[in-house]
Scaffold this motif. Structure first.
Motif, mmCIF file in Angstrom:
data_model
loop_
_atom_site.group_PDB
_atom_site.id
_atom_site.type_symbol
_atom_site.label_atom_id
_atom_site.label_comp_id
_atom_site.label_asym_id
_atom_site.label_seq_id
_atom_site.Cartn_x
_atom_site.Cartn_y
_atom_site.Cartn_z
ATOM 1 N N UNK A 17 -1.725 -7.182 0.263
ATOM 2 C CA UNK A 17 -2.911 -6.425 0.637
ATOM 3 C C UNK A 17 -3.230 -5.334 -0.386
ATOM 4 N N UNK A 18 -4.522 -5.154 -0.661
ATOM 5 C CA UNK A 18 -4.974 -4.110 -1.577
ATOM 6 C C UNK A 18 -5.947 -3.195 -0.847
ATOM 7 N N UNK A 60 -2.018 1.395 -2.147
ATOM 8 C CA UNK A 60 -1.479 2.668 -1.667
ATOM 9 C C UNK A 60 -0.045 2.904 -2.127
ATOM 10 N N UNK A 61 0.755 1.856 -2.190
ATOM 11 C CA UNK A 61 2.166 1.981 -2.560
ATOM 12 C C UNK A 61 2.484 0.953 -3.648
ATOM 13 N N UNK A 65 4.037 -2.833 -3.315
ATOM 14 C CA UNK A 65 3.095 -3.897 -3.635
ATOM 15 C C UNK A 65 3.691 -4.841 -4.682
ATOM 16 N N UNK A 66 4.280 -4.277 -5.737
ATOM 17 C CA UNK A 66 4.860 -5.124 -6.779
ATOM 18 C C UNK A 66 6.085 -5.888 -6.294
ATOM 19 N N UNK A 67 6.882 -5.290 -5.431
ATOM 20 C CA UNK A 67 8.024 -6.022 -4.876
ATOM 21 C C UNK A 67 7.552 -7.240 -4.079
ATOM 22 N N UNK A 68 6.512 -7.044 -3.265
ATOM 23 C CA UNK A 68 5.976 -8.163 -2.486
ATOM 24 C C UNK A 68 5.291 -9.178 -3.397
ATOM 25 N N UNK A 76 4.404 -14.047 -12.364
ATOM 26 C CA UNK A 76 3.550 -12.974 -12.862
ATOM 27 C C UNK A 76 4.354 -11.898 -13.594
ATOM 28 N N UNK A 77 5.666 -12.001 -13.548
ATOM 29 C CA UNK A 77 6.535 -10.952 -14.094
ATOM 30 C C UNK A 77 7.480 -11.524 -15.140
#
Length: 83
Positions: A17-18, A60-61, A65-68, A76-77
């Motif tokens: 979610x963004x 927001x976090x 967000x990146x962990x999920x 993507x990493x």
């Protein structure tokens, strides 16, 4: 031809979610000289240029967000980033 609202909805569903997102590039704003197929061969390979889409996400976090996102989209990493 640019992406439709349904295309954007499908794209956003691939990510966590963004809070806010916007896109730019030939996939977001129609420009001359591009095929409507976003997956066409690039002009460097002798084909017509394909659509480019860049997306900016505001979250927001960012750490959560990146962990999920890494869980959902590990490619993507880079491989040297650990959990």
């Amino acid at each position: 031809m640019v992406l439709s609202k349904d295309d954007y909805k499908e794209l956003l569903e691939r990510f966590p979610s963004v809070t806010f997102a916007f896109a730019y590039g030939s996939g977001a704003i129609e420009q001359g000289g591009y095929k409507k197929d976003i997956y066409s061969e690039s002009s460097a390979l002798g084909g017509e240029a394909f659509l480019m889409l860049d997306v900016i996400f505001a979250v927001d976090d960012p750490v959560s967000w990146h962990l999920e996102n890494k869980r959902r989209n590990p490619t993507h990493y880079t491989s040297f980033i650990s959990d």
